[in-house]
Write a protein that holds these residues in place. Structure first.
Motif, short mmCIF file in Angstrom:
data_model
loop_
_atom_site.label_atom_id
_atom_site.label_comp_id
_atom_site.label_asym_id
_atom_site.label_seq_id
_atom_site.Cartn_x
_atom_site.Cartn_y
_atom_site.Cartn_z
N SER A 16 0.83 -1.21 0.00
CA SER A 16 0.00 0.00 0.00
C SER A 16 0.86 1.25 0.00
CB SER A 16 -0.93 -0.01 1.21
OG SER A 16 -1.72 1.16 1.25
N TYR A 17 1.91 1.24 0.81
CA TYR A 17 2.77 2.42 0.96
C TYR A 17 3.48 2.77 -0.35
CZ TYR A 17 6.48 5.46 2.73
OH TYR A 17 7.34 6.52 2.92
N PHE A 72 -0.34 4.70 -1.54
CA PHE A 72 -0.21 5.90 -0.71
C PHE A 72 0.41 7.05 -1.50
CE2 PHE A 72 2.47 8.27 2.43
CZ PHE A 72 1.43 8.86 3.14
N SER A 113 -0.29 7.12 7.47
CA SER A 113 0.19 6.33 6.34
C SER A 113 -0.37 4.92 6.52
CB SER A 113 1.72 6.31 6.33
OG SER A 113 2.21 5.26 7.15
N PRO A 114 -0.22 4.04 5.53
CA PRO A 114 -0.72 2.67 5.70
C PRO A 114 -0.16 1.96 6.93
CG PRO A 114 -0.20 3.07 3.40
CD PRO A 114 0.29 4.27 4.16
N SER A 129 -2.02 1.81 10.35
CA SER A 129 -3.19 0.93 10.47
C SER A 129 -3.17 0.05 11.71
CB SER A 129 -3.30 0.05 9.23
OG SER A 129 -2.11 -0.73 9.07
N ILE A 153 -5.75 -1.42 6.56
CA ILE A 153 -4.66 -0.68 5.91
C ILE A 153 -5.22 0.31 4.90
CG2 ILE A 153 -2.74 -0.93 4.28
CD1 ILE A 153 -2.05 -3.55 5.80
N SER A 154 -6.26 -0.09 4.17
CA SER A 154 -6.79 0.75 3.10
C SER A 154 -7.41 2.05 3.62
CB SER A 154 -7.84 -0.01 2.28
OG SER A 154 -9.08 -0.11 2.98
N ASP A 182 -4.63 4.67 3.92
CA ASP A 182 -3.67 4.76 2.83
C ASP A 182 -3.68 6.09 2.08
OD1 ASP A 182 -5.90 4.69 1.17
OD2 ASP A 182 -5.52 2.67 0.40
N SER A 186 -11.12 5.68 3.16
CA SER A 186 -9.96 6.40 3.68
C SER A 186 -10.27 7.88 3.92
CB SER A 186 -8.80 6.26 2.70
OG SER A 186 -7.65 6.94 3.18
#
Length: 298
Positions: free
Chosen positions: A53-54, A58, A161-162, A165, A206-207, A210, A226
């Protein structure tokens, strides 16, 4: 979780770790195995999915936002990796109860009272049940007597940031994860579907951290994405939900995302740059170098 433990026993623990005289179904061995599998799995999911994701989703321009902290990504990762082993202790107790047969998890579709339709029903009910529970647990964690000691560490990340999470205080992380573990003790659920949902939960968590605020227009009023969750980090008392906006609407805590009204973090960065208050140096989207923010003083 017994499916995962059986695989770990077959390919690793039995041939390479434990003596052959130690039965696979012995309680202490199961607890040790679950502790190893849970911690390793949590770290792999967090770091693996977080990194994907990062680096690929992101928007690294968010690191220019004045509320994005210096060395924030490293701090998020460090805090999460400290917290996850503590969260695993009570979590393993619940997994152990599952393995010993106290849950309503089942192996075959024909064991479900509703057959294949039961899989679809359990998937939907899992999402709505856990969304409801997490909403109220989350609101409880914002109570003034609770917040400072347990939930405030997660709100340090105003522009997450992811990797934010899973950067929770252990008590906070366990409580917000508890509904996922309670569900199979209350309702029938296929074991494979449970594992799929477990991975999905991690992806979703996580999403919503992100920084990708895009939501299909038809879903903006329904899905807690998000953009919604970023407003929760910024404005504190809004958008407590996990997947949906339903309980925020019922509980009077719904806020339409600022980012979808042209007043989100990206817009704030653009305004600062237009006013000459923010260094216009670009942030490399494929690295995690210095993430400090340069705001010009008037």
């Amino acid at each position: 979780m017994d499916l995962v433990l059986n695989v770990a026993d077959y390919y690793f623990f039995t041939p390479y770790v434990y003596p052959s005289s130690w039965p696979e179904d012995e309680a202490l061995r199961q607890i040790i195995g679950l502790m190893v599998v849970t911690n390793l799995g949590a770290a792999v999911l967090y770091l693996g999915l977080g990194a994907l994701s990062y680096f690929f989703i992101f928007d690294h321009k968010l690191k220019q936002h004045p509320q994005f902290l210096e060395n924030q990504v490293q701090r998020e990762i460090k805090y999460a990796l400290w917290s996850l082993p503590w969260i695993s202790v009570p979590t393993v107790a619940l997994f152990f109860a599952e393995v010993r047969g106290y849950s309503k998890l089942y192996d075959r579709v024909d064991e479900s009272p509703l057959g294949w339709s039961g899989l679809i029903f359990s998937m939907v009910s899992f999402l709505f049940f856990t969304d409801m529970c997490i909403y109220w647990i989350h609101r409880f964690l914002h109570h003034k007597l609770i917040y400072k000691n347990f939930h405030k560490p997660h709100h340090v990340w105003k522009i997450p940031s992811p990797f934010a999470s899973h950067a929770f205080h252990p008590v906070d992380g366990f409580l917000q994860g508890l509904p996922y573990h309670i569900y199979p003790f209350l309702f029938p659920l296929h074991k494979v579907l449970y594992l799929v949902l477990y991975v999905f939960v991690n992806i979703w968590t996580i999403s919503i951290h992100d920084g990708d605020y895009r939501v299909p227009s038809l879903m903006q009023q329904i899905i807690n994405g998000s953009a919604h969750h970023t407003d929760h980090h910024l404005f504190f008392d809004y958008n407590y939900g996990q997947y949906f906006t339903l309980w925020d609407r019922i509980g009077g805590s719904y806020r339409y995302p600022s980012a979808l009204m042209g007043n989100g973090p990206h817009d704030h960065i653009k305004k600062l740059m237009a006013k000459g208050k923010l260094n216009s140096n670009s942030v490399n989207s494929n690295t995690n170098n210095k993430n400090s923010v340069h705001v010009k003083k008037e």
